[in-house]
Every structure is written in C-alpha cells, then in structure tokens.
Design an enzyme around this catalytic site. Structure first.
Site, PDB file in Angstrom:
ATOM      1  CG  ASP A  22      -6.055   0.729 -12.090  1.00 34.92           C
ATOM      2  OD1 ASP A  22      -6.501   0.876 -13.084  1.00 34.92           O
ATOM      3  OD2 ASP A  22      -4.871  -0.016 -11.793  1.00 34.92           O
ATOM      4  CG  ASN A  24      -7.791  -0.710 -16.422  1.00 28.83           C
ATOM      5  OD1 ASN A  24      -7.134  -0.118 -15.681  1.00 28.83           O
ATOM      6  ND2 ASN A  24      -7.958  -0.292 -17.641  1.00 28.83           N
ATOM      7  CG  ASP A  26      -4.003   0.980 -16.375  1.00 31.16           C
ATOM      8  OD1 ASP A  26      -4.549   1.330 -15.437  1.00 31.16           O
ATOM      9  OD2 ASP A  26      -4.561   1.647 -17.633  1.00 31.16           O
ATOM     10  CG  ASP A  30      -9.625   3.308 -14.522  1.00 26.00           C
ATOM     11  OD1 ASP A  30     -10.764   3.104 -13.637  1.00 26.00           O
ATOM     12  OD2 ASP A  30      -8.936   2.240 -14.468  1.00 26.00           O
ATOM     13  CG  ASP A  99      -9.734  21.243 -14.251  1.00 26.41           C
ATOM     14  OD1 ASP A  99      -9.373  22.385 -14.638  1.00 26.41           O
ATOM     15  OD2 ASP A  99      -9.069  20.662 -13.077  1.00 26.41           O
ATOM     16  CG  ASP A 200      -5.892  25.415 -15.292  1.00 22.74           C
ATOM     17  OD1 ASP A 200      -5.506  24.971 -14.143  1.00 22.74           O
ATOM     18  OD2 ASP A 200      -4.985  25.670 -16.059  1.00 22.74           O
ATOM     19  CD  GLU A 253      -5.281  27.433 -10.679  1.00 19.33           C
ATOM     20  OE1 GLU A 253      -4.443  26.856 -10.125  1.00 19.33           O
ATOM     21  OE2 GLU A 253      -5.561  27.467 -12.038  1.00 19.33           O
ATOM     22  CG  HIS A 322      -4.255  19.213  -8.992  1.00 19.63           C
ATOM     23  ND1 HIS A 322      -5.016  20.024  -8.455  1.00 19.63           N
ATOM     24  CD2 HIS A 322      -3.876  19.609  -9.895  1.00 19.63           C
ATOM     25  CE1 HIS A 322      -5.216  20.993  -9.729  1.00 19.63           C
ATOM     26  NE2 HIS A 322      -4.341  20.864 -10.397  1.00 19.63           N
ATOM     27  CG  ASP A 323      -1.585  22.628  -8.818  1.00 22.19           C
ATOM     28  OD1 ASP A 323      -1.239  21.833  -9.401  1.00 22.19           O
ATOM     29  OD2 ASP A 323      -2.298  23.601  -9.204  1.00 22.19           O
TER      30      ASP A 323
END
Ligand code: TEU
Ligand code: CA
Length: 548
Positions: A22, A24, A26, A30, A99, A200, A253, A322-323
């Site tokens: 990150d 910035n 928040d 990003d 993706d 995907d 995928e 990520h899964d």
C-alpha cells in the site's frame, strides 16, 4: 519437439494487488505500490508479473467481479499508473500478464444493468430464463460458492445464471456480440503492452445446454459446461483472430480437467491455450471438497504431479495462489522445519518441467493466517460456506477448523515486508489482518540473510534461467515413497537428480551425482536425506541409480 519460448524460460510471480503493498496509507495495496517494489522483484529474478484483477469492481469477490474491463479500480490507482507499471516493468525486462475474467461480470457492469430490461439489445449478453413454476429456479444446478446459482430479478421477472457469487452473472457465449466484446477487451490490453492473460475458469464459459444435471455432491450440472466443444471453438477463435497477432501467452485456469481435456486445451496444433493450471495435486489432501481436509500424503501428491508431468508437454506449475492455503503450512511444516520445508517445496516448484508460478510471499515462506474468528475473514466464499455449515449443524469448532484449513484468506494476508508496524505493508489500517508472525517472517530480514528462504529461492530461479536441462529436459520419476519424491530431468548427456524428503525423518536415498544445491548447504551428497532435505544432484554421464 518442444518449441523454446520466452514464457517457458521465465518465472511468473503472481501479485494479489490488494495485499501486496500500500503506497498511500489507505490500507489497500495498489499499483504505485507494485511499481515501488519492482526492483525487489527484479532482484529475485522473476520475468513476468501476473496481476490478479485491477479493473473496476464492487469487490464482492475482490476484483473477480468486474464492472468495467477498460478502467482501473480507483482503490488501486489510475490508468496512468497502470501504464507506468507496464513501462517500468518492461524497462526491467519484466512482462505483465492480466487476469482475464470473462465467464462472468459484476452485476454492476453496464451490460448487466441494461440486460435487466427484456427489450434491451443487452438482454442476450447474459443467461436469463423463466422459473419452472412454484417458485422453482430454471434448473437444478449448484454453484461453486455454496449457494444457488440462479437469482431472481424482480425487474424482468426472470432468473439469471451465476456459477459463482450472486453478484457475478455468467455471460452468454451463444451470443456472437459477447464474443466480439471479449476480443475487443483482449486487443485493448495487448495494445497497452501487456504480454498475456491468465484466463479465469476459462473452460466453463460455454454452456451447451441448461438441462437439469445429474445430481452430484458438488457442482450438479457441470457436465453441461466443463470443457465443451463450444469452449474449444471459442478459444481457437480468440487465438486466431487476436492473440496470434501479438507476442503473448495464455494460461487457462481450468477446473475439473482430465489429462485428455488438458491435452486438447494446450495442444500447440489446435491453438487454444499455451498452458493450464490444473487442480488435481491440490485436491490430494481433501475429501470430496477442500473444506474436508485429509492428512497430507506424499504418495498421492507426488503421483498426481508425476501424472500431469507426463500428460502434458508443458505444465503451469504452482503450489500457491490467492485461492489456496499457504504451501508451507499445507505440504510442509510451518513450525519445526519451517525454513527447510519451504525451501524443499521451492526446489520442487523450480525443477519440475513447465513454467513455475510463484505467489507473493511464497518466496519468504509466509504461512496460513493466525485469525481467531469469522470477523477477521473477508472472503465471500468462506462466509458462504460457513453459513451453509451452520445450517447443516456442523459444530462451531469444526466450522472454524474448516476455515483454518481451507479459507482463501490464508493466502490473502498482506505481504510481510519488514518488522515495523503492520509488517510495513501499510501506514494505515490494513484491509485484512497482518499475520502476527511478521517480526520473524519478513522480506527485509530475508533479503539480508544469506541462507534465508528468499535467498534460496533466488538461487533456484537463477539456476533454472540458463539451464537447458532444467528448462527443457525430460521428466521421469525415480521413486515415490511415503517420505521420498525423487525424479530426474534429462537432456542430451546431462541430467539432474532431484531428491525431496517430505518427512521429519532422516531417510536413505542412495543416488549418485555432484551436489549442486541443498537446503542444508554442503558440497557433497551423503546418500541420505535429513528432515525435509532437498538435494539437487548433477549427473554428467547417466548411470542408473544404485538403488531405487
Ligand atoms: O477461481 C475458480 C475456482 O475454481 C475457485 O473458485 C475455486 O473453486 C475456489 O477458489 C476454491 O474453493 C477463480 C478465481 O481464481 C477465484 O479467485 C474467483 O473467485 C473465481 O474464479 C471466480 O471468478
Ligand atoms: Ca492504497
């Protein structure tokens, strides 16, 4: 004969932008954050970055629900940031892969909003059907995310199909206009300079019919949409009309593929996909569905890997994304042999035949989350499953166990950059909790340590990059036992013997060769393997093993 290609020789690094860095404050990773870390990625030796979706999205499924394919989610930055990322990456000889999520869009996509009107030209962009009467949906299919896969829309009085979350309606590939839209999206990004797509759930996009499916424990109806002839035809069309005009590659995928389906999808002659992610090795520690885990059994795991190595000319090798839960927590030992087992898994990843895919944090041996309640979990699938498990009266302790073992959020905790507050991921409040082990497991520390997991990973990447045998050599299995996975890579008169001890015992493994790399260091191989030891032996002249 295997054709040499740049995308076979490079290592792909997957970024889950929300959790990467990150810039910035928040609390959300990003694109400027990715740019800031490019030198660290270059230093590791990766040649391709695959970004999980950065397009506009209401985030029902963290970006896999896209509401605008041609704009960047403001949380991640601007299109100018994206263009800068592509340029800055290319300057370092790193290519960017996007993706491509086109089985479904977000329900907030303008196409879907228009399509709710029965008379709109967009109606046929999605799959709308009247109910069966008596308040019943159009068919008996079930979704990937533990809910119904038909949602009733008051406005038009019909149901729409969604194989994933409720807010993710499936596109209708019987409509040639949808096919043209996808080609335009591909061209848009290729013209911006990206070098390929991770596609995907690409083998489910074409639904041959909407008839009732054979009742199954999971995914009733899937025989109507898994790897259908219509899907092959579409892939060939995308390739012929768009992709072949660019220097790019695609990795699909693909869910529930058999080796034959896999061969059809990536046969260079048929021109569909360049490689595929298969799931079978990730299912060897589960019973029916991932939520019911069984013990890790090396034999099942290694045999499955070997089967796919033999089945396809070129594999897309991965142990994390990520899964999936973190590999060291799942196939290794994230306690006593954390360092050794993380290195062992990396040794396998980079010495199998195919393109290696490394997931952010894997290079420092990040582990599964240390959350303590459902409030910490953000993932839509996890919440759906937890709800269903509650409805089925599974005990609370067991429900939580299911989450700990299989929740996708295990892989989605922020990358641990250093020992400062929030692991240096953000100056603000992170969108999801940072794993409490960051003072011990972090990038800064491992970049400074000579025998860290990251240093070892870097060594493996460098070794593979220029080595004909590791890149293109044939794969053959030498041994699979309860503890040992041994295989050989061979090309011409040269070979490597890869020995992997997946246990906490010291085991004999009598193979010969010059020790090139071991996660225990040293410069000679003793004939036995220490707990979680990985050894890479070089053989100039190929002699049969002394004992198999
Ligand atoms: O995943 C497809 C897929 O098969 C997963 O949903 C899988 O079933 C699940 O994660 C394991 O239980 C892709 C993306 O990788 C995933 O993040 C998305 O949620 C999904 O498609 C929908 O776009
Ligand atoms: Ca941010």
């Amino acid at each position: 004969m295997t054709q040499p290609k740049w995308w076979k020789e490079r290592v792909v690094y997957q970024i889950y932008p929300r959790s990467f860095y990150d810039s910035n404050g928040d609390g959300i990773g990003d694109i400027p954050g990715i740019i800031q870390k490019l030198d660290v990625l270059k230093d590791l030796g990766v040649g391709v970055l695959w970004l999980s979706p950065v397009y506009c999205s209401p985030n029902e499924d963290n970006g896999y629900d896209i509401s605008d394919y041609r704009n960047i989610n403001p949380e991640f930055g601007t299109m100018a940031d994206m263009e800068r990322l592509i340029a800055e990456a290319n300057r370092r000889d790193i290519r960017i892969v996007m993706d491509l999520v086109v089985n479904h869009t977000s329900k907030e996509h303008e196409w879907f909003q228009k399509s709710r009107d029965k008379n709109s030209p967009y109606r046929d962009y999605y799959i709308w059907r009247p109910g069966k009467g008596g308040g019943k949906p159009p068919n008996n299919w079930t979704s990937f995310f533990a809910e119904d896969c038909w949602e009733y829309d008051e406005q038009s009085g019909e149901y729409y199909l969604h194989l994933f979350a409720r807010g993710m309606p499936d596109l209708n590939y019987h409509n040639p206009r949808v096919v043209e839209e996808v080609k335009d999206i591909l061209r848009f990004w290729l013209n911006k300079g990206v070098s390929g797509f991770r596609c995907d759930v690409i083998n489910v996009i074409y639904k041959t019919s909407l008839s009732d499916g054979k009742k199954k424990f999971i995914l009733t109806g899937s025989e109507h949409y898994i790897s259908q002839p219509g899907c092959h035809k579409l892939l060939q069309e995308f390739r012929r009309e768009v992709l072949d005009g660019y220097d790019c590659f695609t990795v699909g995928e693909t869910v529930f593929v058999t080796p034959q389906m896999g061969r059809d999808l990536c046969d260079p002659e048929r021109k569909e996909l360049d490689m595929i992610f298969t799931f079978e090795h990730m299912e060897t520690d589960q019973f029916l569905v991932k939520w019911f885990k069984t013990r890790f059994q090396l034999q099942k795991f290694a045999k499955t890997i070997a089967t796919w190595q033999a089945a396809l000319d070129w594999n897309a090798n991965y142990l994390e994304n990520h899964d999936q839960p973190r590999s060291v927590s799942r196939f290794g030992d994230d306690k006593t042999y954390w360092k050794e087992s993380a290195k062992l898994l990396l040794t396998m990843l980079f010495t199998l035949r195919g393109t290696p895919y490394l997931y952010q944090g894997q290079e420092i041996g990040m582990t599964n989350f240390d959350f303590s309640s459902m409030d910490d979990i953000k993932d839509v699938e996890s919440h759906n499953v937890y709800r269903l498990a509650t409805k089925l009266h599974l005990p609370r302790g067991y429900r939580w166990k299911m989450m700990q073992r299989a929740s996708r959020d295990n892989a989605r905790t922020p990358v641990q950059w250093d020992g400062s507050k929030n692991a240096g991921f953000t100056a603000g409040a992170p969108w999801i909790k940072v794993n409490g082990n960051y003072p011990r497991i972090n990038m800064a520390r491992q970049m400074a340590e000579e025998d860290s997991i990251r240093s070892y990973c870097k060594q493996l990447i460098a070794l593979r990059a220029s080595d004909e045998v590791l890149l293109y050599g044939e794969f053959s299995v030498l041994a699979v036992t309860k503890e040992l996975f041994a295989y050989r890579r061979k090309s011409g008169g040269k070979a490597y013997t890869v020995l992997l001890n997946f246990s906490e015992k010291t085991i004999p493994a009598e193979y010969r060769g010059k020790l090139v790399l071991s996660n225990y260091g040293g410069n000679a191989y003793s004939g036995s393997l220490k707990p979680y030891e990985a050894a890479l032996l070089y053989n100039e002249v190929i002699a049969p093993p002394t004992k198999a």
